[in-house]
Enzyme design. Structure first.
Site, PDB file in Angstrom:
ATOM      1  N   HIS A  56      50.849  -2.104  64.492  1.00 15.04           N
ATOM      2  CA  HIS A  56      50.415  -1.482  63.227  1.00 15.04           C
ATOM      3  C   HIS A  56      49.287  -1.952  62.394  1.00 15.04           C
ATOM      4  O   HIS A  56      48.313  -2.644  62.982  1.00 15.04           O
ATOM      5  CB  HIS A  56      51.866  -2.227  62.676  1.00 15.04           C
ATOM      6  CG  HIS A  56      51.411  -3.542  62.030  1.00 15.04           C
ATOM      7  ND1 HIS A  56      52.647  -3.865  61.051  1.00 15.04           N
ATOM      8  CD2 HIS A  56      50.737  -4.535  62.102  1.00 15.04           C
ATOM      9  CE1 HIS A  56      52.029  -4.749  60.746  1.00 15.04           C
ATOM     10  NE2 HIS A  56      51.356  -5.212  61.466  1.00 15.04           N
ATOM     11  N   GLU A  81      58.538 -11.379  62.171  1.00 15.40           N
ATOM     12  CA  GLU A  81      57.445  -9.968  62.971  1.00 15.40           C
ATOM     13  C   GLU A  81      56.927 -11.425  63.133  1.00 15.40           C
ATOM     14  O   GLU A  81      55.828 -11.077  64.064  1.00 15.40           O
ATOM     15  CB  GLU A  81      56.556  -9.380  61.540  1.00 15.40           C
ATOM     16  CG  GLU A  81      55.125  -9.247  61.803  1.00 15.40           C
ATOM     17  CD  GLU A  81      54.609  -9.122  60.812  1.00 15.40           C
ATOM     18  OE1 GLU A  81      54.423  -7.577  60.379  1.00 15.40           O
ATOM     19  OE2 GLU A  81      53.875 -10.211  60.166  1.00 15.40           O
ATOM     20  N   CYS A 120      46.693  -8.485  59.702  1.00 17.35           N
ATOM     21  CA  CYS A 120      46.890  -7.180  59.889  1.00 17.35           C
ATOM     22  C   CYS A 120      46.737  -6.379  59.536  1.00 17.35           C
ATOM     23  O   CYS A 120      46.607  -4.369  59.690  1.00 17.35           O
ATOM     24  CB  CYS A 120      48.487  -7.692  58.909  1.00 17.35           C
ATOM     25  SG  CYS A 120      49.889  -8.051  60.170  1.00 17.35           S
ATOM     26  N   HIS A 167      46.700  -4.077  66.082  1.00 17.20           N
ATOM     27  CA  HIS A 167      46.748  -5.581  66.343  1.00 17.20           C
ATOM     28  C   HIS A 167      49.114  -4.738  66.606  1.00 17.20           C
ATOM     29  O   HIS A 167      49.718  -4.151  66.169  1.00 17.20           O
ATOM     30  CB  HIS A 167      46.910  -6.569  65.974  1.00 17.20           C
ATOM     31  CG  HIS A 167      47.981  -6.656  64.816  1.00 17.20           C
ATOM     32  ND1 HIS A 167      47.434  -6.155  63.283  1.00 17.20           N
ATOM     33  CD2 HIS A 167      49.086  -6.943  64.507  1.00 17.20           C
ATOM     34  CE1 HIS A 167      48.004  -5.631  62.649  1.00 17.20           C
ATOM     35  NE2 HIS A 167      49.179  -6.780  62.693  1.00 17.20           N
ATOM     36  N   HIS A 181      53.226  -7.164  67.246  1.00 16.36           N
ATOM     37  CA  HIS A 181      54.069  -8.595  67.381  1.00 16.36           C
ATOM     38  C   HIS A 181      54.855  -8.398  68.266  1.00 16.36           C
ATOM     39  O   HIS A 181      55.399  -6.589  68.220  1.00 16.36           O
ATOM     40  CB  HIS A 181      54.194  -8.279  65.525  1.00 16.36           C
ATOM     41  CG  HIS A 181      52.883  -8.488  64.807  1.00 16.36           C
ATOM     42  ND1 HIS A 181      52.914  -9.390  64.651  1.00 16.36           N
ATOM     43  CD2 HIS A 181      52.582  -7.621  63.943  1.00 16.36           C
ATOM     44  CE1 HIS A 181      52.055  -9.592  63.482  1.00 16.36           C
ATOM     45  NE2 HIS A 181      51.993  -8.402  63.267  1.00 16.36           N
ATOM     46  N   ASP A 205      59.386   0.901  70.218  1.00 21.22           N
ATOM     47  CA  ASP A 205      59.196   0.069  71.143  1.00 21.22           C
ATOM     48  C   ASP A 205      58.115   0.172  71.684  1.00 21.22           C
ATOM     49  O   ASP A 205      58.108   1.571  72.742  1.00 21.22           O
ATOM     50  CB  ASP A 205      60.288  -0.819  72.309  1.00 21.22           C
ATOM     51  CG  ASP A 205      60.028  -1.797  73.464  1.00 21.22           C
ATOM     52  OD1 ASP A 205      59.360  -2.734  73.004  1.00 21.22           O
ATOM     53  OD2 ASP A 205      60.249  -2.087  74.326  1.00 21.22           O
ATOM     54  N   HIS A 206      57.082  -0.530  72.373  1.00 21.80           N
ATOM     55  CA  HIS A 206      56.079  -0.108  72.989  1.00 21.80           C
ATOM     56  C   HIS A 206      55.208   1.052  71.653  1.00 21.80           C
ATOM     57  O   HIS A 206      54.068   0.975  72.740  1.00 21.80           O
ATOM     58  CB  HIS A 206      55.377   0.178  74.346  1.00 21.80           C
ATOM     59  CG  HIS A 206      56.230  -1.798  75.151  1.00 21.80           C
ATOM     60  ND1 HIS A 206      56.811  -1.656  74.684  1.00 21.80           N
ATOM     61  CD2 HIS A 206      55.483  -1.718  75.813  1.00 21.80           C
ATOM     62  CE1 HIS A 206      57.164  -2.480  75.803  1.00 21.80           C
ATOM     63  NE2 HIS A 206      55.705  -2.998  75.656  1.00 21.80           N
TER      64      HIS A 206
HETATM   65 NI    NI Z   1      50.794  -7.364  62.095  1.00 16.54          NI
END
Ligand code: NI
Length: 137
Positions: free
Chosen positions: A14, A126, A33, A39, A41, A79-80
């Protein structure tokens, strides 16, 4: 009234940013972020449902069924994936953990009812130190 929680995990990319902010402003407000190159999580999702114990089974809900619902309704979408670009229920929203928890709630609410329980809490972690809990209001 009894409560039961199922944990599922997903990882996703995200970026927290506003288009009307410069990269510098985004960095100031959203910190790391806001990285323009994205990047990821390793998220954990805790779904707590509530209701009464079924006398026949001794269960509130069948956890296998609850897990299936969570996976089919939200994990496959997340997911992914890139939360900003690929997740339908996050379209047009800032990809924050707060908005994610609300979005997951909305995706799950009806299906949890169909299992004979009520959604109580959606918790999204997160990182080790940061998590959000949403109780529907
Ligand atoms: Ni982040």
């Amino acid at each position: 009234m009894i409560y039961i929680t199922r944990r599922e995990r997903f990882n996703a990319a995200h970026r927290l940013y506003r288009e009307d902010f410069s990269d510098e402003q985004n960095l100031e407000v959203f910190g790391k972020c806001s990285n323009p190159k994205w990047h990821g999580h390793n998220y954990e999702l805790f779904v707590t449902v509530k209701g009464e114990i079924n006398k026949e089974t001794g269960f509130l809900v069948n956890l296998k069924q609850l897990s299936k619902v969570i996976r089919e309704k939200v994990i496959v979408q997340l997911d992914h994936k890139n939360i900003n670009l690929e997740v339908e229920f996050m379209r047009g929203k800032l990809a924050s953990t707060e908005n994610l928890a609300v979005g997951v709630w909305e995706e799950l609410e009806q299906s949890v009812k169909s299992l004979g329980a009520e959604l109580h809490c959606v918790k999204v972690t997160e990182s080790e130190n940061n998590f959000v809990e949403y109780f529907g209001t």
